[in-house]
Every structure is written in structure tokens, then in C-alpha cells.
Design a protein around this motif. Structure first.
Motif, mmCIF file in Angstrom:
data_model
loop_
_atom_site.group_PDB
_atom_site.id
_atom_site.type_symbol
_atom_site.label_atom_id
_atom_site.label_comp_id
_atom_site.label_asym_id
_atom_site.label_seq_id
_atom_site.Cartn_x
_atom_site.Cartn_y
_atom_site.Cartn_z
ATOM 1 N N VAL A 270 -106.211 -13.796 -57.450
ATOM 2 C CA VAL A 270 -106.063 -13.650 -56.006
ATOM 3 C C VAL A 270 -107.098 -12.639 -55.545
ATOM 4 O O VAL A 270 -107.195 -11.542 -56.089
ATOM 5 C CB VAL A 270 -104.660 -13.148 -55.627
ATOM 6 C CG1 VAL A 270 -104.538 -13.047 -54.111
ATOM 7 C CG2 VAL A 270 -103.593 -14.072 -56.177
ATOM 8 N N ILE A 271 -107.879 -13.047 -54.557
ATOM 9 C CA ILE A 271 -108.921 -12.143 -54.073
ATOM 10 C C ILE A 271 -108.581 -11.723 -52.647
ATOM 11 O O ILE A 271 -108.312 -12.555 -51.779
ATOM 12 C CB ILE A 271 -110.305 -12.833 -54.110
ATOM 13 C CG1 ILE A 271 -110.663 -13.176 -55.559
ATOM 14 C CG2 ILE A 271 -111.368 -11.944 -53.479
ATOM 15 C CD1 ILE A 271 -111.706 -14.248 -55.684
ATOM 16 N N THR A 272 -108.565 -10.438 -52.405
ATOM 17 C CA THR A 272 -108.410 -9.940 -51.043
ATOM 18 C C THR A 272 -109.641 -9.098 -50.748
ATOM 19 O O THR A 272 -110.532 -8.958 -51.578
ATOM 20 C CB THR A 272 -107.150 -9.063 -50.884
ATOM 21 O OG1 THR A 272 -107.340 -7.859 -51.615
ATOM 22 C CG2 THR A 272 -105.905 -9.788 -51.373
ATOM 23 N N LYS A 273 -109.654 -8.548 -49.547
ATOM 24 C CA LYS A 273 -110.816 -7.767 -49.124
ATOM 25 C C LYS A 273 -111.130 -6.626 -50.099
ATOM 26 O O LYS A 273 -112.282 -6.400 -50.449
ATOM 27 C CB LYS A 273 -110.524 -7.177 -47.743
ATOM 28 C CG LYS A 273 -111.763 -7.029 -46.890
ATOM 29 C CD LYS A 273 -111.334 -6.678 -45.482
ATOM 30 C CE LYS A 273 -112.519 -6.510 -44.553
ATOM 31 N NZ LYS A 273 -112.052 -6.121 -43.214
ATOM 32 N N ASN A 274 -110.073 -5.973 -50.568
ATOM 33 C CA ASN A 274 -110.304 -4.764 -51.368
ATOM 34 C C ASN A 274 -109.899 -4.891 -52.829
ATOM 35 O O ASN A 274 -110.156 -3.983 -53.608
ATOM 36 C CB ASN A 274 -109.538 -3.581 -50.778
ATOM 37 C CG ASN A 274 -109.953 -3.332 -49.354
ATOM 38 O OD1 ASN A 274 -111.129 -3.323 -49.042
ATOM 39 N ND2 ASN A 274 -108.972 -3.161 -48.467
ATOM 40 N N ALA A 275 -109.229 -5.972 -53.163
ATOM 41 C CA ALA A 275 -108.713 -6.020 -54.526
ATOM 42 C C ALA A 275 -108.795 -7.413 -55.115
ATOM 43 O O ALA A 275 -109.009 -8.402 -54.414
ATOM 44 C CB ALA A 275 -107.267 -5.539 -54.553
ATOM 45 N N ARG A 276 -108.605 -7.414 -56.423
ATOM 46 C CA ARG A 276 -108.676 -8.677 -57.158
ATOM 47 C C ARG A 276 -107.536 -8.642 -58.154
ATOM 48 O O ARG A 276 -107.437 -7.720 -58.972
ATOM 49 C CB ARG A 276 -110.030 -8.680 -57.857
ATOM 50 C CG ARG A 276 -110.406 -9.908 -58.578
ATOM 51 C CD ARG A 276 -111.746 -9.569 -59.284
ATOM 52 N NE ARG A 276 -111.883 -10.420 -60.447
ATOM 53 C CZ ARG A 276 -112.448 -11.618 -60.390
ATOM 54 N NH1 ARG A 276 -112.962 -12.047 -59.263
ATOM 55 N NH2 ARG A 276 -112.521 -12.358 -61.471
ATOM 56 N N VAL A 277 -106.684 -9.638 -58.077
ATOM 57 C CA VAL A 277 -105.515 -9.678 -58.949
ATOM 58 C C VAL A 277 -105.699 -10.828 -59.937
ATOM 59 O O VAL A 277 -106.004 -11.947 -59.550
ATOM 60 C CB VAL A 277 -104.226 -9.923 -58.134
ATOM 61 C CG1 VAL A 277 -103.003 -9.848 -59.040
ATOM 62 C CG2 VAL A 277 -104.118 -8.920 -57.006
ATOM 63 N N GLN A 278 -105.520 -10.480 -61.220
ATOM 64 C CA GLN A 278 -105.741 -11.487 -62.251
ATOM 65 C C GLN A 278 -104.463 -11.637 -63.049
ATOM 66 O O GLN A 278 -103.962 -10.657 -63.597
ATOM 67 C CB GLN A 278 -106.882 -11.007 -63.135
ATOM 68 C CG GLN A 278 -107.535 -12.091 -63.921
ATOM 69 C CD GLN A 278 -108.838 -11.585 -64.501
ATOM 70 O OE1 GLN A 278 -109.776 -11.236 -63.799
ATOM 71 N NE2 GLN A 278 -108.866 -11.503 -65.826
ATOM 72 N N VAL A 279 -103.929 -12.844 -63.102
ATOM 73 C CA VAL A 279 -102.632 -13.031 -63.752
ATOM 74 C C VAL A 279 -102.640 -14.275 -64.622
ATOM 75 O O VAL A 279 -103.528 -15.110 -64.539
ATOM 76 C CB VAL A 279 -101.501 -13.170 -62.703
ATOM 77 C CG1 VAL A 279 -101.542 -12.048 -61.699
ATOM 78 C CG2 VAL A 279 -101.597 -14.508 -62.002
ATOM 79 N N LEU A 280 -101.584 -14.354 -65.441
ATOM 80 C CA LEU A 280 -101.398 -15.580 -66.215
ATOM 81 C C LEU A 280 -100.294 -16.414 -65.578
ATOM 82 O O LEU A 280 -100.525 -17.517 -65.136
ATOM 83 C CB LEU A 280 -101.045 -15.246 -67.667
ATOM 84 C CG LEU A 280 -102.246 -14.895 -68.538
ATOM 85 C CD1 LEU A 280 -101.790 -14.457 -69.907
ATOM 86 C CD2 LEU A 280 -103.205 -16.067 -68.645
#
Lengths: 197, 338
Positions: free
Chosen positions: B191-201
Motif C-alpha cells: 500500500v502506497i500513500t503520500k508518506n509511507a509504504r506498507v508491505q505485507v503478506l
């Protein structure tokens, strides 16, 4: 080889897409078609065009055609339509007024073969003159009946007439003929005597 | 042959008779002998016969037009030539049509593939409207009001599943990892937002991205989070949240789960939360601008659970808690001390 085929078989071969059958149909029937065309049109070039179109269209429309056991009759009927279409197209092009009468070129003449004496020939000329005054349609009926040996059903079909109408046309033509002939029984008799063979 | 029948023939009958016509026309010996035979019996109607014969003679007197052999041969050649030309044209047309349609079809397929590969799907929820999005890979995303989720249409065929989020959403990512020790790129969900990037399984988590801040709360499983600005990575444990600003991490804590995911059940849970914060949430979700009569009002702290299911219920709650008067003018709301 093809000569032995009946009209029906030959036509079936043609319908199956046999080009040789088409050529055979052409060779067998061109002469009556040409005569008929010339009587309708009196212009060999135009007759040629019409015959050309007739046979090309015959080949192209193969799939839509029905079986027949009288090819000549079928083709004369088709040629008549081709010629009428041609005439209509020409009328549209040239804007010829409709008063230009339809013509069917059938001229009756008295060949000297039958008539020996001058005076008789003169009378016979009158007779053929009268015959020549028949209308185009009357002449066409006579042509189809006596030259192409069609029966009244076929003639009616080709000329788009009722059978009764065909009888009438033909009867009227013959009536006209007889009237002239009855004028001089003596000549008639002389003619009959003179007729040989 | 019905000899006797002919005896009753009139001239007209003879003229209509096909046998008689053939006899006069062709003079075939068979016919001639037949008619001579008939004549020799001195029929009464001999005159009718003779008259009919004469009439036919005249009728048939038109000299036949002969077709020349040349005419016949050349016309046949022309006809065959025209037919050949017609068939070639048709064959070419068919061939052209075949190739033409083949090319058109492959172009269409190519265009579709390109479009499918290149195009993105944008799901936008309006103010006061939640939306459940089923992603092609089997993951579900619950979009909060006034949020946008963007993903590539070919998400299943790409090397990694990635979506872009503006606003707030709750993710239920489908776990497609087979071997935990060997994680393939395609098995990751990002998941990409303006300030962050979330990486999941495969986990459940909430991401909120508003006003230049991204708040990520993990519900179950494990996620790896990184700021867009730095390459520093954080691992989140269930029940914790992390917040990013434009310049990286702002805070991280073990927050009570309820407050981040309460919106799913149409509530907000506030815990020493300022009125300003609550109103900002309201503005985000319902698209209003709220103007306070006095700044002091905005600094007031509130505890509890407020329903946000409808703007009326939220305003009603605020009105009672803050003891204010509410005036609505178009998309602007005025809060006034009573």
C-alpha cells in the motif's frame, strides 16, 4: 460427351459450378437467343452486351437458380428481362420519351420461291404489308409460338401475360392474317397450289 | 396417330398443333409421309389444312438471322474472361477480408492487452459514503468516505500487488504466500500513500492518510512499513500503530485498536481528543467546513464514543456535549457558544 446430356442434367452440372457445362449451354442455345435478341433490339452490339451480361450473371447467381429441364425457355425468359432492363436503363439515360414504340422485328415476306407470277407477288406484298402491321407484342407471341415452338403457358410466363391474354394476342394476329388472306380466295388458291415440297 | 381427329380440325386447330407446325417448318420425311397419307384420304377439311399451311408459311417467312461463328466464339471468350475476372476479384476480396480481419483481430487483442496492462482502476468514495472494494487478487478493501484507491487493472499479472491510497481504508489482504521461508515478490501486497509504504503478506490493517499524515494500524499478522522519504523500515506488531509525516516517522505506540478501526462500525472513539481533531474528521468524512465561534472551544478535550454514521447524529452529539448552537449555510457549519 456433353452432347448426350439432357437439358436437366446439363443444367444440374452447371449449377454444381461446372464451367464446361456453362460453355455447352452457351453453344447449344446461342443461336435462338441471338435471333430473339436481334428481333427485340435490332442492334448487334447491344444484343452482344445483353448476351454477355446474361451469361456472366447466370454464372454469378448460380446458387440462386432452380433446376430446369428446358434451358432454352429459361434463357429466353432471362434474356427478355435483361433486354427490358437494358431498355429501361437507356430510357433513363437518354430521357427518351415513352412514345417511342416498342418494336419486335418480325418482317413477313413472300419469297418468290412460292409465287411465280408478278401480279400474285404484288398481292402477296400487300398481304405481308398487312401482316407487318401487327403490334410488337403480337409479333413476339407469333415468334415464340412458331419460331421457338413454345406453348401458350411458356409464352404467357415469358411475356408476363395471362394465358388467356396470350391466346387473344395470338388469335388477333392470326385473325388479321386471315382477313388479308380471305380478301382474295383466288390468290390464296394459287398460292396453295404453288406451294411445293 | 389419330388420323381421324385431324379431319375435324379447323384452320386455328391446325395452327395450334405442334405436330403440324413441325411438319410445315422442318419437312421431315416422317412428317411429310404422314401428312401425305392423311391428305390422300381426301379429308373434308382439306381447305382448312391448306390455309393453315399457307399462313404458317407466311408466319415463318422471316429470314433467319444467322450468327457468325466469329461472333459466337468471341462472345464466349469474353464471357469466360469476365467470369474469371469476377472470380479473381472475389477471391482476392475474400483473402483480403481474411487477412484484414485477422490483423484487425490481433490489433484488437493487442490493444486490449495494452489497455488491460496499462490502465488503472480508480475507486473513489464520496463524502458520507463507504465503499467495499474487491480486488482481483481476492483482497478486500473497505474505503472510508472521501477516499480514493488506485490500482493497476492487471494487478494479478504484475510482479507485485500494489495499490495507492488517499484517505482512509481498512485492508484485508489475501495471503498467497506458499513457503514462508521463500517469499516471492508477487506474493507481497503493497500500500502506497503520500508518506509511507506498507508491505505485507496477508494481514488486516488500517491505513489513514489525511492532511499529510499517514497513520497505519495493524490488526493481525505482521507488516513492514517504511517512510517514503527514508529507507528505514519498521516492523509493526498487532495492535500497534505508526504515524508518518512528510519527513518520516512522527510517532509509534501501542494504541487501543478500537480508535483506529471504529469507523468501520460507524463510530469514532475519542480519548482526550480535541474538538478540533474531531471536527477535522467530520470535515474529511462529510465535506463541510466547520467554523468555530471561539478558538477555546476547539481545544476542549473529549472522551467517549461518537456515532459518525450520519452527519445529523454527529452534529447532534457535538451540540449536546459542547453546548453550542449549530448553523448550517451550504457547505459551511458555524458553531456558536450558547
Amino acid at each position: 460427351m456433353n452432347n448426350e446430356l439432357t437439358d436437366f442434367e446439363l443444367w444440374q452440372n452447371f449449377l454444381k459450378g461446372d464451367r464446361l457445362a456453362l460453355n455447352e449451354i452457351y453453344n447449344r442455345n446461342l443461336s435462338p437467343l441471338y435471333h430473339y435478341g436481334m428481333r427485340m433490339l435490332q442492334d448487334e452490339e447491344v444484343v452482344r452486351d445483353c448476351l454477355h451480361n446474361l451469361f456472366v450473371k447466370l454464372w454469378i447467381n448460380q446458387k440462386n437458380l432452380k433446376p430446369t429441364n428446358n434451358i432454352k425457355y429459361y434463357l429466353i425468359s432471362a434474356l427478355r428481362n435483361t433486354i427490358i432492363n437494358y431498355k429501361n436503363a437507356e430510357k433513363r439515360f437518354q430521357k427518351v420519351e415513352l412514345n417511342e414504340a416498342e418494336t419486335f422485328d418480325l418482317k413477313f415476306s413472300v419469297e418468290s420461291e412460292y409465287i411465280k407470277k408478278e401480279e400474285q407477288q404484288e398481292k402477296m406484298l400487300k398481304l405481308s404489308e398487312a401482316m407487318n402491321k401487327l403490334t410488337a407484342r403480337q409479333k413476339e407471341v407469333i415468334y415464340l409460338k412458331y419460331y421457338e415452338e413454345m406453348d401458350y403457358d411458356q409464352i404467357a410466363e415469358i411475356m408476363d401475360l395471362t394465358k388467356k391474354g396470350t391466346y387473344k394476342l395470338s388469335a388477333r394476329a392470326l385473325e388479321a392474317l386471315r382477313e388479308v388472306l380471305n380478301v382474295d380466295k383466288a390468290i390464296l388458291l394459287a398460292l396453295l397450289m404453288a406451294w411445293k415440297r | 396417330m389419330p388420323n381421324n381427329l385431324y379431319t375435324f380440325y379447323t384452320t386455328e386447330n391446325f395452327l395450334d398443333d405442334a405436330d403440324f407446325l413441325r411438319y410445315v417448318k422442318y419437312n421431315r420425311p416422317v412428317d411429310v409421309s404422314f401428312w401425305n397419307n392423311w391428305l390422300s384420304s381426301s379429308p373434308e377439311n382439306i381447305k382448312s389444312f391448306q390455309e393453315a399451311r399457307l399462313q404458317l408459311q407466311i408466319l415463318l417467312s422471316y429470314p433467319p438471322v444467322t450468327v457468325s461463328d466469329d461472333f459466337k466464339m468471341l462472345l464466349l471468350q469474353d464471357i469466360n474472361l469476365s467470369i474469371d475476372r469476377h472470380q479473381n476479384k472475389r477471391r482476392k476480396k475474400v483473402v483480403r477480408l481474411f487477412w484484414g480481419s485477422g490483423i484487425a483481430a490481433s490489433l484488437l487483442v493487442a490493444a486490449f492487452a495494452l489497455w488491460f496492462y496499462q490502465s488503472t482502476v480508480v475507486v473513489r468514495s464520496d463524502y458520507a459514503e463507504n465503499q467495499l472494494v474487491h480486488l482481483p487478487d481476492g483482497s478486500d478493501v473497505q474505503l472510508n468516505a472521501n477516499s480514493t484507491l488506485t490500482y493497476r487493472r492487471a494487478i494479478n499479472w504484475l510482479s507485485q500487488r500494489a495499490v495507492k491510497l488517499e484517505g482512509e481504508a481498512y485492508f484485508k489482504v489475501k495471503h498467497i504466500n506458499v513457503n514462508q521461508k521463500q517469499i516471492k515478490r508477487g506474493e507481497l501486497f503493497i500500500v502506497i500513500t503520500k508518506n509511507a509504504r506498507v508491505q505485507v503478506l496477508g494481514t488486516e490493517f488500517n491505513v489513514k492518510e489525511r492532511h499529510n499524515q499517514t497513520n497505519i494500524t495493524l490488526v493481525t499478522g505482521k507488516i513492514q512499513v517504511s517512510a517514503t522519504q527514508s529507507s528505514k523500515q519498521y516492523i509493526l506488531k498487532p495492535g500497534t500503530f505508526i504515524e508518518f509525516g512528510p519527513n518520516g516517522r512522527l510517532s509509534a505506540s501501542a494504541q487501543t485498536l478500537n480508535s483506529s478501526t471504529a469507523w468501520l462500525s460507524g463510530k469514532i472513539v475519542v480519548n482526550q481528543t480535541s474538538v478540533n481533531e474531531i471536527l477535522r474528521e467530520f470535515e474529511d468524512l462529510y465535506g463541510y467546513t466547520v467554523i468555530l465561534d471561539s478558538p477555546a472551544l476547539g481545544n476542549k478535550k473529549i472522551d467517549g464514543t461518537i456515532s459518525i454514521k450520519s452527519e445529523e447524529s454527529l452534529l447532534f452529539t457535538l451540540k449536546n456535549i459542547l453546548n453550542v448552537e449549530i448553523k448550517k449555510e451550504g457547505k459551511t457549519i458555524y458553531l456558536k457558544n450558547r
